[in-house]
Design an enzyme around this catalytic site. Structure first.
Site, PDB file in Angstrom:
ATOM      1  N   GLY A 190      -3.172 137.515   8.144  1.00 34.25           N
ATOM      2  CA  GLY A 190      -3.822 138.810   7.969  1.00 34.25           C
ATOM      3  C   GLY A 190      -4.964 138.861   6.980  1.00 34.25           C
ATOM      4  O   GLY A 190      -5.595 139.913   6.822  1.00 34.25           O
TER       5      GLY A 190
ATOM      6  N   PRO B  54      -2.091 132.054   8.053  1.00 37.54           N
ATOM      7  CA  PRO B  54      -3.454 132.566   8.194  1.00 37.54           C
ATOM      8  C   PRO B  54      -4.146 132.036   9.449  1.00 37.54           C
ATOM      9  O   PRO B  54      -3.968 130.865   9.807  1.00 37.54           O
ATOM     10  CB  PRO B  54      -4.161 132.041   6.946  1.00 37.54           C
ATOM     11  CG  PRO B  54      -3.423 130.796   6.594  1.00 37.54           C
ATOM     12  CD  PRO B  54      -1.998 131.012   7.016  1.00 37.54           C
TER      13      PRO B  54
ATOM     14  N   ARG C 276      -7.435 134.049  11.074  1.00 40.34           N
ATOM     15  CA  ARG C 276      -8.832 134.479  11.001  1.00 40.34           C
ATOM     16  C   ARG C 276      -9.579 133.898   9.789  1.00 40.34           C
ATOM     17  O   ARG C 276     -10.721 133.468   9.912  1.00 40.34           O
ATOM     18  CB  ARG C 276      -8.883 136.013  10.927  1.00 40.34           C
ATOM     19  CG  ARG C 276     -10.274 136.590  11.005  1.00 40.34           C
ATOM     20  CD  ARG C 276     -10.286 138.076  10.617  1.00 40.34           C
ATOM     21  NE  ARG C 276      -9.260 138.838  11.236  1.00 40.34           N
ATOM     22  CZ  ARG C 276      -9.381 139.513  12.389  1.00 40.34           C
ATOM     23  NH1 ARG C 276     -10.527 139.488  13.018  1.00 40.34           N
ATOM     24  NH2 ARG C 276      -8.371 140.197  12.887  1.00 40.34           N
TER      25      ARG C 276
ATOM     26  N   ARG D 243     -14.353 141.572  20.962  1.00 43.51           N
ATOM     27  CA  ARG D 243     -13.941 142.387  19.804  1.00 43.51           C
ATOM     28  C   ARG D 243     -14.707 143.705  19.680  1.00 43.51           C
ATOM     29  O   ARG D 243     -14.095 144.740  19.423  1.00 43.51           O
ATOM     30  CB  ARG D 243     -14.035 141.568  18.515  1.00 43.51           C
ATOM     31  CG  ARG D 243     -13.188 140.279  18.549  1.00 43.51           C
ATOM     32  CD  ARG D 243     -13.054 139.595  17.189  1.00 43.51           C
ATOM     33  NE  ARG D 243     -12.252 140.402  16.297  1.00 43.51           N
ATOM     34  CZ  ARG D 243     -12.734 141.121  15.326  1.00 43.51           C
ATOM     35  NH1 ARG D 243     -14.027 141.128  15.067  1.00 43.51           N
ATOM     36  NH2 ARG D 243     -11.931 141.846  14.584  1.00 43.51           N
TER      37      ARG D 243
ATOM     38  N   CYS E 103     -21.298 144.344  34.075  1.00 49.44           N
ATOM     39  CA  CYS E 103     -21.474 145.707  34.571  1.00 49.44           C
ATOM     40  C   CYS E 103     -20.443 146.659  33.964  1.00 49.44           C
ATOM     41  O   CYS E 103     -19.522 147.127  34.650  1.00 49.44           O
ATOM     42  CB  CYS E 103     -21.385 145.713  36.087  1.00 49.44           C
ATOM     43  SG  CYS E 103     -22.578 144.581  36.769  1.00 49.44           S
ATOM     44  N   GLU E 104     -20.559 146.882  32.688  1.00 49.61           N
ATOM     45  CA  GLU E 104     -19.686 147.792  31.942  1.00 49.61           C
ATOM     46  C   GLU E 104     -20.518 148.340  30.790  1.00 49.61           C
ATOM     47  O   GLU E 104     -21.194 147.557  30.105  1.00 49.61           O
ATOM     48  CB  GLU E 104     -18.507 147.040  31.288  1.00 49.61           C
ATOM     49  CG  GLU E 104     -17.566 146.348  32.209  1.00 49.61           C
ATOM     50  CD  GLU E 104     -16.390 147.211  32.643  1.00 49.61           C
ATOM     51  OE1 GLU E 104     -16.238 148.344  32.152  1.00 49.61           O
ATOM     52  OE2 GLU E 104     -15.632 146.716  33.490  1.00 49.61           O
TER      53      GLU E 104
ATOM     54  N   TYR F 212     -10.652 134.627  17.267  1.00 48.11           N
ATOM     55  CA  TYR F 212     -10.443 135.728  18.223  1.00 48.11           C
ATOM     56  C   TYR F 212     -11.679 135.990  19.090  1.00 48.11           C
ATOM     57  O   TYR F 212     -11.939 137.132  19.443  1.00 48.11           O
ATOM     58  CB  TYR F 212      -9.985 136.996  17.489  1.00 48.11           C
ATOM     59  CG  TYR F 212      -8.721 136.771  16.694  1.00 48.11           C
ATOM     60  CD1 TYR F 212      -7.536 136.422  17.325  1.00 48.11           C
ATOM     61  CD2 TYR F 212      -8.714 136.867  15.306  1.00 48.11           C
ATOM     62  CE1 TYR F 212      -6.372 136.176  16.604  1.00 48.11           C
ATOM     63  CE2 TYR F 212      -7.555 136.631  14.574  1.00 48.11           C
ATOM     64  CZ  TYR F 212      -6.396 136.286  15.228  1.00 48.11           C
ATOM     65  OH  TYR F 212      -5.247 136.049  14.516  1.00 48.11           O
TER      66      TYR F 212
HETATM   67  N1  LLP Z   1       1.178 135.613  12.239  1.00 43.87           N
HETATM   68  C1  LLP Z   1       1.483 136.470  13.211  1.00 43.87           C
HETATM   69  C2  LLP Z   1       2.886 136.688  13.542  1.00 43.87           C
HETATM   70  C3  LLP Z   1       0.461 137.154  13.901  1.00 43.87           C
HETATM   71  O1  LLP Z   1       0.773 138.016  14.854  1.00 43.87           O
HETATM   72  C4  LLP Z   1      -0.898 136.921  13.558  1.00 43.87           C
HETATM   73  C5  LLP Z   1      -1.984 137.609  14.261  1.00 43.87           C
HETATM   74  C6  LLP Z   1      -1.173 135.985  12.543  1.00 43.87           C
HETATM   75  C7  LLP Z   1      -0.110 135.360  11.897  1.00 43.87           C
HETATM   76  C8  LLP Z   1      -2.562 135.637  12.122  1.00 43.87           C
HETATM   77  O2  LLP Z   1      -3.248 136.727  11.623  1.00 43.87           O
HETATM   78  P1  LLP Z   1      -4.701 136.555  10.980  1.00 43.87           P
HETATM   79  O3  LLP Z   1      -4.544 135.714   9.728  1.00 43.87           O
HETATM   80  O4  LLP Z   1      -5.556 135.855  11.970  1.00 43.87           O
HETATM   81  O5  LLP Z   1      -5.147 137.921  10.716  1.00 43.87           O
HETATM   82  N2  LLP Z   1      -7.420 139.850  18.195  1.00 43.87           N
HETATM   83  C9  LLP Z   1      -7.450 140.585  16.941  1.00 43.87           C
HETATM   84  C10 LLP Z   1      -6.487 139.998  15.929  1.00 43.87           C
HETATM   85  C11 LLP Z   1      -5.053 139.952  16.420  1.00 43.87           C
HETATM   86  C12 LLP Z   1      -4.104 139.309  15.439  1.00 43.87           C
HETATM   87  C13 LLP Z   1      -2.777 139.097  16.043  1.00 43.87           C
HETATM   88  N3  LLP Z   1      -1.806 138.475  15.189  1.00 43.87           N
HETATM   89  C14 LLP Z   1      -8.869 140.623  16.425  1.00 43.87           C
HETATM   90  O6  LLP Z   1      -9.756 140.099  17.080  1.00 43.87           O
HETATM   91  O7  LLP Z   1      -9.139 141.203  15.376  1.00 43.87           O
END
Ligand code: LLP
Length: 415
Positions: free
Chosen positions: A239, A274, A276, A312, A343-344, A371
């Site tokens: 996150g 982590p 992102r 996104r 086409c959107e 992502y």
């Molecule tokens: N652990 C779990 C259980 C998760 O569901 C996620 C992300 C992560 C770790 C990694 O989270 P991060 O560090 O990447 O924030 N597609 C969306 C983001 C969806 C995240 C889903 N879960 C976007 O483009 O913002």
């Protein structure tokens, strides 16, 4: 020195010109910096040094084999959410004992595969999943290492679509059911209760939601210990937010201090997931301006990348920085909507951007390492983009551009 920066007005990745990359590999093109990926992963590892820990890169952010391989070489663990991601990690050289398996819908087949392989931990999200896991483990004559994903009902203060730690979200086991689920798990002979975990959302730029979640989780840990159920690791999910626009990225050292302080003297390994933060800033998408057009006072830059490459903005209203690859002060600046050929009306990469550009110029959509490629599709029968990894002075194709014929090769005409 930054890994992705303009040098003499030309965008470079580890010093390699993006103009050259676009000429060599075509557009649209995802370009990743290996050094940026490594540096970000090490930030976590360093911040947790001195405490037993494992940084499990969340594969869903960018599952390209070369990205995974880069992280395997650093000693990373992996957070997976499907049998497909499991296979990818193995294909990249990762080992099962460094894999944690998250997700609300693990199928029997996925569970069996991971039980046979001996993964590090199943992050279980419901009582039904726990029961299924116990039966499958018993059938195989093995004991399943388990952590329960708790939904601590805290507000991650992020976009509702990427917020996961509230009661209204489908994720995890509610606080009200947590103790009972742990007791049940402790009773099952084919289950080894090891951990507790949570993931409250993505793109968090403040530490407080983590602190709130940890308080809830550690209160549970202490209550469980009083009942003789010992939790040996805490997985705090991922996150950590990055900079897309004006946000300040999460301070990883401060985040790690918060986690370490909360854990205190308890003997628990810290696991983090982590995604992102590691992959996002390490990538750019190069795209060429096909046409400039105006509808009355609204100006559009129609580019060769689209929502199928970067969904996104369309899906979350997310803001991605868009910059000319060559900064040319001679070009007249105008305010454009940067749009793709799909086409959107939702097919935009950015709206109302001031850009000095002409047709055929290259643009870079910044922070597209996470992502983006993984969420790309073939809508409008568009082949998915090629992906390139820059490593020092060299670039390497790490995913070939899809061929149109291959897109319908698995379809059948009626007899
Ligand atoms: N652990 C779990 C259980 C998760 O569901 C996620 C992300 C992560 C770790 C990694 O989270 P991060 O560090 O990447 O924030 N597609 C969306 C983001 C969806 C995240 C889903 N879960 C976007 O483009 O913002």
């Amino acid at each position: 020195m930054k890994t992705i920066e303009w040098r003499d007005n030309v965008l470079t990745v580890e010093g390699v010109s993006c103009v050259t990359l676009a000429e060599d590999y075509g557009t649209p093109l995802f370009v990743y910096s290996r050094r940026a990926i490594e540096t970000a992963w090490r930030e976590f590892d360093t911040a947790l040094t001195g405490h037993d820990h494992l940084v499990c890169y969340s594969v869903k952010a960018n599952s390209n084999l070369a990205v995974l391989q880069t992280l395997v070489k650093l000693g990373s663990g992996f957070d997976i959410v499907s049998g497909g991601e499991f296979k990818r990690v193995l294909a990249a050289g990762g080992s099962p004992d460094r894999i944690v398996f998250s997700g609300v819908g693990k199928t029997a087949q996925e569970i069996t595969t991971c039980l046979k392989a001996g993964i590090r931990c199943f992050n279980v999200e419901s009582i039904s999943e726990l029961e299924r896991l116990a039966i499958l483990a018993e059938e195989l004559g093995v004991v399943a290492p388990v952590s329960l994903r708790i939904n601590p009902d805290v507000d991650a203060q992020t976009h509702p679509y990427i917020s996961t730690g509230l009661k209204e979200n489908k994720f995890g086991i509610g606080m009200q059911d947590a103790m009972a689920t742990y007791r049940r798990a402790a009773d099952l002979s084919s289950i080894d209760v090891q951990g507790i975990d949570c993931h409250i959302g993505s793109q968090l730029t403040r530490i407080e939601p983590y602190a709130d979640a940890l308080t809830h989780l550690l209160t549970l840990v202490d209550k469980l210990r009083d009942e003789g159920i010992v939790i040996s690791h805490i997985d705090v999910g991922g996150g950590q937010g990055i900079q897309y626009d004006q946000e300040t990225p999460l301070d990883i050292a401060a985040w790690a201090s918060c986690v370490r302080d909360a854990v205190g003297a308890r003997k628990m390994e810290i696991i983090a997931e982590p995604g992102r933060y590691i992959a996002g800033p390490a990538g750019v998408l190069l795209t060429r301006v096909e046409y400039l057009k105006s509808n009355d006072s609204r100006h559009f830059a129609v580019v060769d990348a689209a929502m199928n490459d970067v969904i996104r903005p369309a899906l979350y209203g997310a803001w991605q920085a868009i910059e000319p690859v060559i900064k040319n002060p001679q070009r007249a600046v105008r305010v454009y909507d940067v749009v793709g050929p799909i086409c959107e009306s939702a097919d935009f990469l950015g709206k109302q951007r001031s850009l000095g550009i002409a047709e055929n110029d290259l643009l870079a959509v910044m922070s597209t390492g996470a992502y983006c490629a993984v969420m790309s599709s073939n809508y409008n029968t568009r082949p998915r983009s090629a992906e390139v990894m820059v490593d020092g002075e060299t670039s390497q194709l790490v995913r070939a551009r899809e061929q149109v014929d291959a897109l319908f090769a698995d379809e059948y005409l009626l007899p």
